[in-house]
Design a protein around this motif. Sequence first.
Motif, PDB file in Angstrom:
ATOM      1  N   LEU A 163     -42.833  30.353  12.255  1.00 62.19           N
ATOM      2  CA  LEU A 163     -41.976  29.829  13.316  1.00 62.19           C
ATOM      3  C   LEU A 163     -40.547  29.658  12.812  1.00 62.19           C
ATOM      4  O   LEU A 163     -39.596  30.019  13.498  1.00 62.19           O
ATOM      5  CB  LEU A 163     -42.518  28.501  13.849  1.00 62.19           C
ATOM      6  CG  LEU A 163     -41.647  27.800  14.893  1.00 62.19           C
ATOM      7  CD1 LEU A 163     -41.390  28.696  16.101  1.00 62.19           C
ATOM      8  CD2 LEU A 163     -42.296  26.487  15.302  1.00 62.19           C
ATOM      9  N   ALA A 164     -40.394  29.133  11.608  1.00 59.63           N
ATOM     10  CA  ALA A 164     -39.056  28.955  11.038  1.00 59.63           C
ATOM     11  C   ALA A 164     -38.331  30.299  10.957  1.00 59.63           C
ATOM     12  O   ALA A 164     -37.162  30.407  11.324  1.00 59.63           O
ATOM     13  CB  ALA A 164     -39.149  28.311   9.660  1.00 59.63           C
ATOM     14  N   GLU A 165     -39.013  31.326  10.508  1.00 59.84           N
ATOM     15  CA  GLU A 165     -38.392  32.643  10.403  1.00 59.84           C
ATOM     16  C   GLU A 165     -38.004  33.182  11.777  1.00 59.84           C
ATOM     17  O   GLU A 165     -36.941  33.787  11.934  1.00 59.84           O
ATOM     18  CB  GLU A 165     -39.317  33.618   9.675  1.00 59.84           C
ATOM     19  CG  GLU A 165     -39.437  33.300   8.197  1.00 59.84           C
ATOM     20  CD  GLU A 165     -40.331  34.256   7.430  1.00 59.84           C
ATOM     21  OE1 GLU A 165     -40.681  35.348   7.968  1.00 59.84           O
ATOM     22  OE2 GLU A 165     -40.694  33.934   6.284  1.00 59.84           O
ATOM     23  N   ARG A 166     -38.831  32.952  12.773  1.00 61.04           N
ATOM     24  CA  ARG A 166     -38.508  33.415  14.131  1.00 61.04           C
ATOM     25  C   ARG A 166     -37.271  32.690  14.675  1.00 61.04           C
ATOM     26  O   ARG A 166     -36.430  33.307  15.332  1.00 61.04           O
ATOM     27  CB  ARG A 166     -39.702  33.239  15.056  1.00 61.04           C
ATOM     28  CG  ARG A 166     -40.816  34.226  14.766  1.00 61.04           C
ATOM     29  CD  ARG A 166     -41.931  34.123  15.794  1.00 61.04           C
ATOM     30  NE  ARG A 166     -43.009  35.022  15.515  1.00 61.04           N
ATOM     31  CZ  ARG A 166     -43.060  36.308  15.883  1.00 61.04           C
ATOM     32  NH1 ARG A 166     -42.055  36.837  16.550  1.00 61.04           N
ATOM     33  NH2 ARG A 166     -44.109  37.053  15.603  1.00 61.04           N
ATOM     34  N   ILE A 167     -37.163  31.406  14.402  1.00 61.60           N
ATOM     35  CA  ILE A 167     -35.981  30.651  14.839  1.00 61.60           C
ATOM     36  C   ILE A 167     -34.746  31.170  14.115  1.00 61.60           C
ATOM     37  O   ILE A 167     -33.701  31.400  14.726  1.00 61.60           O
ATOM     38  CB  ILE A 167     -36.178  29.134  14.606  1.00 61.60           C
ATOM     39  CG1 ILE A 167     -37.281  28.601  15.517  1.00 61.60           C
ATOM     40  CG2 ILE A 167     -34.869  28.380  14.831  1.00 61.60           C
ATOM     41  CD1 ILE A 167     -37.751  27.190  15.174  1.00 61.60           C
ATOM     42  N   LEU A 168     -34.863  31.374  12.817  1.00 59.97           N
ATOM     43  CA  LEU A 168     -33.740  31.887  12.036  1.00 59.97           C
ATOM     44  C   LEU A 168     -33.332  33.291  12.495  1.00 59.97           C
ATOM     45  O   LEU A 168     -32.142  33.614  12.552  1.00 59.97           O
ATOM     46  CB  LEU A 168     -34.081  31.880  10.546  1.00 59.97           C
ATOM     47  CG  LEU A 168     -34.230  30.481   9.935  1.00 59.97           C
ATOM     48  CD1 LEU A 168     -34.964  30.548   8.611  1.00 59.97           C
ATOM     49  CD2 LEU A 168     -32.891  29.801   9.794  1.00 59.97           C
ATOM     50  N   GLN A 169     -34.304  34.131  12.842  1.00 60.47           N
ATOM     51  CA  GLN A 169     -34.004  35.462  13.364  1.00 60.47           C
ATOM     52  C   GLN A 169     -33.251  35.355  14.687  1.00 60.47           C
ATOM     53  O   GLN A 169     -32.253  36.055  14.895  1.00 60.47           O
ATOM     54  CB  GLN A 169     -35.300  36.260  13.558  1.00 60.47           C
ATOM     55  CG  GLN A 169     -35.933  36.702  12.265  1.00 60.47           C
ATOM     56  CD  GLN A 169     -37.356  37.207  12.452  1.00 60.47           C
ATOM     57  OE1 GLN A 169     -37.910  37.196  13.549  1.00 60.47           O
ATOM     58  NE2 GLN A 169     -37.967  37.643  11.356  1.00 60.47           N
ATOM     59  N   ALA A 170     -33.719  34.488  15.569  1.00 58.53           N
ATOM     60  CA  ALA A 170     -33.072  34.324  16.875  1.00 58.53           C
ATOM     61  C   ALA A 170     -31.634  33.836  16.723  1.00 58.53           C
ATOM     62  O   ALA A 170     -30.780  34.155  17.542  1.00 58.53           O
ATOM     63  CB  ALA A 170     -33.874  33.350  17.740  1.00 58.53           C
TER      64      ALA A 170
END
Length: 187
Positions: A163-170
């Motif tokens: 989830l953290a990586e998805r937020i950072l990607q967004a």
Amino acid sequence: MKKLLREWQWQRQRQALQDLELLVLDVDGVLTDGGLWIDAQGQLLKRFDVRDGLGLRLLQGVGVNLALLSGGQGGATEARAKQLGIRDCLVGIKDKPVALADLQQRLGVTPERTGYLGDDLNDLAVRRSVGLLLAPSDACRPLRQQADAVLNGQGGHGAVRELAERILQARGAWKQLKEQGWRDRND
């Protein structure tokens, strides 16, 4: 087919991930695998994934407020929150929607800019209080069915990091981290 559906769910949530101001996490079954170890003296022990912890530190670095909201208690959660610099560690909570509303009011964050990662029926109770309800892949079926998106990872085994990586990607922050790494500057 399931993987394509999950990716479609995430694409629909990209704007919500960009706008996220507060991420609230359940603990048992999200930051842990849900198992509890109790020693001979009755001391409660929990296992936390170190990569999930770094993911949370990375989110703090881009300004996401973090909070832990748990019905359980016993000291391990508070110790982990302190290690990660998470100030809002709410444990022993019986009514999660009320506690969440109080937290949002205190921080000045609207439900639309709040995300919640939970794994069981008591987490489903916050559905109307958040803009983004998320679940690890091993969450209970009713929560997975009502979640805005379901992670590929399991609770206590990388779901939080994913989830953290998805937020950072967004937010456009992941590429630099992926290429240059991260250093704790002890700010």
